[in-house]
Design a protein around this motif. Sequence first.
Motif, PDB file in Angstrom:
ATOM      1  N   ALA A  10       0.836  -1.195   0.000  1.00 38.15           N
ATOM      2  CA  ALA A  10       0.000   0.000   0.000  1.00 38.15           C
ATOM      3  C   ALA A  10       0.872   1.246   0.000  1.00 38.15           C
ATOM      4  N   GLN A  11       1.966   1.170   0.774  1.00 39.47           N
ATOM      5  CA  GLN A  11       2.867   2.308   0.863  1.00 39.47           C
ATOM      6  C   GLN A  11       3.498   2.628  -0.497  1.00 39.47           C
ATOM      7  N   VAL A  12       4.024   1.594  -1.135  1.00 43.79           N
ATOM      8  CA  VAL A  12       4.652   1.803  -2.439  1.00 43.79           C
ATOM      9  C   VAL A  12       3.618   2.333  -3.428  1.00 43.79           C
ATOM     10  N   ALA A  13       2.421   1.749  -3.364  1.00 44.68           N
ATOM     11  CA  ALA A  13       1.389   2.122  -4.334  1.00 44.68           C
ATOM     12  C   ALA A  13       0.998   3.579  -4.200  1.00 44.68           C
ATOM     13  N   THR A  14       1.014   4.108  -2.996  1.00 44.60           N
ATOM     14  CA  THR A  14       0.561   5.482  -2.832  1.00 44.60           C
ATOM     15  C   THR A  14       1.679   6.502  -2.856  1.00 44.60           C
ATOM     16  N   ASN A  15       2.908   6.081  -2.520  1.00 43.71           N
ATOM     17  CA  ASN A  15       3.976   7.063  -2.397  1.00 43.71           C
ATOM     18  C   ASN A  15       4.921   7.186  -3.584  1.00 43.71           C
ATOM     19  N   THR A  16       4.818   6.286  -4.538  1.00 43.47           N
ATOM     20  CA  THR A  16       5.807   6.305  -5.606  1.00 43.47           C
ATOM     21  C   THR A  16       5.553   7.440  -6.579  1.00 43.47           C
TER      22      THR A  16
ATOM     23  N   ILE B 268       7.941   0.599 -11.093  1.00 45.45           N
ATOM     24  CA  ILE B 268       7.731   0.093  -9.730  1.00 45.45           C
ATOM     25  C   ILE B 268       6.247  -0.044  -9.440  1.00 45.45           C
ATOM     26  N   LEU B 269       5.501   0.980  -9.803  1.00 45.13           N
ATOM     27  CA  LEU B 269       4.062   0.972  -9.558  1.00 45.13           C
ATOM     28  C   LEU B 269       3.406  -0.205 -10.266  1.00 45.13           C
ATOM     29  N   TYR B 270       3.824  -0.425 -11.466  1.00 47.51           N
ATOM     30  CA  TYR B 270       3.279  -1.511 -12.267  1.00 47.51           C
ATOM     31  C   TYR B 270       3.538  -2.856 -11.609  1.00 47.51           C
ATOM     32  N   GLU B 271       4.778  -3.034 -11.180  1.00 46.35           N
ATOM     33  CA  GLU B 271       5.137  -4.292 -10.515  1.00 46.35           C
ATOM     34  C   GLU B 271       4.322  -4.481  -9.247  1.00 46.35           C
ATOM     35  N   THR B 272       4.119  -3.366  -8.540  1.00 44.77           N
ATOM     36  CA  THR B 272       3.330  -3.425  -7.309  1.00 44.77           C
ATOM     37  C   THR B 272       1.912  -3.883  -7.608  1.00 44.77           C
ATOM     38  N   VAL B 273       1.331  -3.306  -8.630  1.00 43.25           N
ATOM     39  CA  VAL B 273      -0.031  -3.686  -9.014  1.00 43.25           C
ATOM     40  C   VAL B 273      -0.110  -5.170  -9.332  1.00 43.25           C
ATOM     41  N   LEU B 274       0.856  -5.654 -10.107  1.00 43.41           N
ATOM     42  CA  LEU B 274       0.853  -7.079 -10.462  1.00 43.41           C
ATOM     43  C   LEU B 274       0.929  -7.942  -9.219  1.00 43.41           C
ATOM     44  N   THR B 275       1.758  -7.509  -8.264  1.00 48.55           N
ATOM     45  CA  THR B 275       1.898  -8.284  -7.038  1.00 48.55           C
ATOM     46  C   THR B 275       0.595  -8.275  -6.249  1.00 48.55           C
ATOM     47  N   ILE B 276       0.006  -7.079  -6.088  1.00 50.84           N
ATOM     48  CA  ILE B 276      -1.241  -6.993  -5.339  1.00 50.84           C
ATOM     49  C   ILE B 276      -2.292  -7.919  -5.944  1.00 50.84           C
ATOM     50  N   MET B 277      -2.363  -7.933  -7.271  1.00 53.56           N
ATOM     51  CA  MET B 277      -3.405  -8.735  -7.927  1.00 53.56           C
ATOM     52  C   MET B 277      -3.146 -10.216  -7.802  1.00 53.56           C
ATOM     53  N   ASP B 278      -1.888 -10.584  -7.595  1.00 50.89           N
ATOM     54  CA  ASP B 278      -1.573 -12.009  -7.608  1.00 50.89           C
ATOM     55  C   ASP B 278      -1.626 -12.670  -6.231  1.00 50.89           C
ATOM     56  N   ILE B 279      -1.388 -11.883  -5.194  1.00 53.87           N
ATOM     57  CA  ILE B 279      -1.371 -12.482  -3.849  1.00 53.87           C
ATOM     58  C   ILE B 279      -2.766 -12.387  -3.238  1.00 53.87           C
ATOM     59  N   LYS B 280      -2.869 -12.873  -2.007  1.00 55.12           N
ATOM     60  CA  LYS B 280      -4.186 -12.847  -1.366  1.00 55.12           C
ATOM     61  C   LYS B 280      -4.350 -11.524  -0.626  1.00 55.12           C
ATOM     62  N   SER B 281      -4.464 -10.457  -1.407  1.00 58.13           N
ATOM     63  CA  SER B 281      -4.550  -9.139  -0.781  1.00 58.13           C
ATOM     64  C   SER B 281      -5.992  -8.831  -0.415  1.00 58.13           C
ATOM     65  N   GLU B 282      -6.166  -7.913   0.500  1.00 51.94           N
ATOM     66  CA  GLU B 282      -7.521  -7.545   0.904  1.00 51.94           C
ATOM     67  C   GLU B 282      -8.157  -6.697  -0.195  1.00 51.94           C
ATOM     68  N   SER B 283      -9.471  -6.649  -0.179  1.00 55.94           N
ATOM     69  CA  SER B 283     -10.176  -6.069  -1.327  1.00 55.94           C
ATOM     70  C   SER B 283      -9.845  -4.597  -1.529  1.00 55.94           C
TER      71      SER B 283
END
Lengths: 758, 176
Positions: free
Chosen positions: A276-282, A292-307
């Motif tokens: 969340a930090q990377v996603a909002t502060n980059t 970086i943001l793109y990679e973060t998004v891919l990671t969020i979508m792939d793991i069991k992240s909260e909605s």
Amino acid sequence: PVPSLHQSHLLRELIRTIRTARTQAEEREMIQKECAAIRSSFREEDNTYRCRNVAKLLYMHMLGYPAHFGQLECLKLIASQKFTDKRIGYLGAMLLLDERQDVHLLMTNCIKNDLNHSTQYVQGLALCTLGCMGSSEMCRDLAGEVEKLLKTSNSYLRKKAALCAVHVIRKVPELMEMFLPATKNLLSEKNHGVLHTSVVLLTEMCERSPDMLLHFRKLVPQLVRILKNLIMSGYSPEHDVSGISDPFLQVRILRLLRILGRSDDDSSEAMNDILAQVATNTETSKNVGNAILYETVLTIMDIKSESGLRVLAINILGRFLLNNDKNIRYVALTSLLKTVQTDHNAVQRHRSTIVDCLKDLDVSIKRRAMELSFALVNGNNIRGMMKELLYFLDSCDPEFKADCASGVFLAAEKYAPSKRWHIDTIMRVLTTAGSYVRDDSVPNLIQLITNSVEMHAYTVQRLYKALLDDISQQPLVQVSSWCIGEYGDLLVSGQCEEEEPIQVTEDEVLDVLEGLLVSNLSTPVTRGYSLTAIMKLSTRFSSVNRIKKVVSIYGSICLQMYSHSLQALFCRNDSTVVLSKSSLFYRFNLHVLYYLVSLLFQANDLLDLLGGNDVVPVIQTTLPTKPASAGGELLDLLGDLSLSSRTSLSLSPFLSLTHSFTFFLSTVITIHATNTTEADMTEFVFQAAVPKTFQLQLLSPSSNMVPALNQGSVTQVIRVLNPQKQQLRMRVKLTYTHKGSPVQDLAEVNNFPPQSWQ
Amino acid sequence: MWTLERNEDTEQQIIRETFHLVSKRDENVCNFLEGGMLIGGSENRLIYRHYATLYFVFCVDSSESELGILDLIQVFVETLDKCFENVCELDLIFHVDKVHNILAEMVMGGMVLETNMNEIIIQVDAQNKMEKSEAGIAGAPARAVSAVKNMNLPEMPRNINIGDISIKVPNLPSFK
């Protein structure tokens, strides 16, 4: 004259010389000369110049010339004591050698020695080469050395050893275990190069082995910490790239976190905050930030992240779609395409932006936008989406049209709000992109139309009108022909309810269908459809004579082509396939074949035989056998038809040829007789004779009276068999009564157009 | 680095087709190309950047970040610029081996090795120094031999041995 090249010349002199070559041949000559010089130098075992000669050889190899004779020399260079030699030698090995050459195994010992060399750069060369092209045997032999170097404190060597280990693991997966101890403190390194390659190594191990994955899950907190430091550390000149601290490492770590967090709740939770930090502060003004943001998004979508986090991620992608940078839009669309199944609703919110991307100039972006648009179509948005997609279909490049048309058909089938809307949509596709529609769409569409019983009248009317406008788009023509054949009675009786019924006569309809038969634009399959339609109309229309004539002209000729299909059908044991409702092809092909077979035997009693659709013909055919076709293209009937229609060609003062076409060995000629005199010609009889090599058949003329003053004409259709393809000549005898007296006219007609007999 | 089957014809074909694909790209399209069967499947992509008259094309698989590769190309080009001092096309043409050496410090076995420009330059410089020092010590006799061989002399002794430093000076009237 080619300038002389000498083995002692430096690489750059060779390059300079080669660049003076003005032709490919000149260059080849230079290269050959140089290679010869180099070869003799190699033979002389000349140590002095081996290094530069191999360098020259590698250059020529880069240009595409064979350099295999230098392989052994590379080995000699590797074995040399000099760093300069080793450098070129190892480079040569990487460029020229691979596992297929036995020679490469000879390197093993050299590499082993060099891995233990006192100079780190020599060790580095060895690691590099092993990690690049080492075979499984070499890797097995040298894995221990690599493992040792993975534990060294020399960061230059450690980072290379890590990547070399990746290669070893790829070549010999069983050796993965032996690297495990060395990974223990890889992440406590300060040197970013080592960190980077270590993360690559850990990633490789996790991807290959579920056990390793389990084992390395405990590294998540450490990885999170490293990432946090990178973000929070402030400006560090050593690692700064456009204001961000080592973006490459951040991306690597994010990717490893993705693999570790996948399908594991605890790990996913542990990384939630940092993501969340990377996603909002980059910072997103430069590409590095967006990477970086793109990679973060891919990671969020792939793991069991909260909605909440997932929504954040998709919104970032939505913002990416509005970015001016095409690359960013491209990656955004690619990711949205991957997540649209799992996070459908979130992606739906960005539908309008996605649809806007259909208008982008970049082909890759357009394609992804199209795929995504189809994925987003549902019952609620079908009308609006279809409007956009049909507009896209109108204006897009040809490479998209087939896929788009198929997509529209699929979406329409799933979500059509009404039958009328469905038919209209299909019409729109057929009329605007009709030539790009896939062949298999035609039977599907026919099935669809059949099932929409209440829309038959409307459909056939709209299709008929479309045919009047344009007969060039084959799928449209085929579907239309089929419909007219099936529902032509509704058409002429003007029963349409959905729109104003048009007034059309049976003759007009037959005109259109016949027009399709003779048109150059029609493919053989299309002709099959139109002929079938005409024949079917014999049960629905009253102008049967006309139909008989058409069928008798074209039908028995088609029979020749049909023969192999006939054989295939009649020889089938599985007669249920032939009659089953679902196989439309078989059903109306049976119609056609039935008609044609009856034609062959009882040409004049066509009418009597029409009717019972359920009759299975049991006729022994004496037709020439041809190998049964694969069963697929039963409609590939008129395979060799090549029609050429000409507008009137005058054969003699009052005879003109309006149509002639040839298929196989038969020519069908249509002749018109006109009368310019002031009196009618009655009892008009047309007779003709042809040379022995031809066969002639005169069909019934349209009438026996040629009206005066060009007020009408008699149409005579002639069928000529011309097996030897000789030039057509005909002696014509006309007998008629003119002003009360009998007249006889003889004429030789030699000016038939070449198409009629060639 | 080629990790596909090593074959000169295939390599040249790939080079030719890549050139063809990339050179006809418009300026306002994205920097990613799907090369398809040419480069081993749809998972692999061609990522390129256009600098003046040069295209730098990297072929990558799905384990690389597309946007990240764009930055990597930038690092590579900046490194070349530092190493060659305002690098231009001719530098790359005439010093192919040096370009290889630089690249070898950035990418190894198809994987990214080092992304820090300064680190790369330090390591490349150190290795170049080593080469220079080797040439310095042993270079003189080699240059002398080279000079002798290129003179148009009636007789040329055939066995000049460079292996050990001691040279048998030929007994030639004009050689002083």
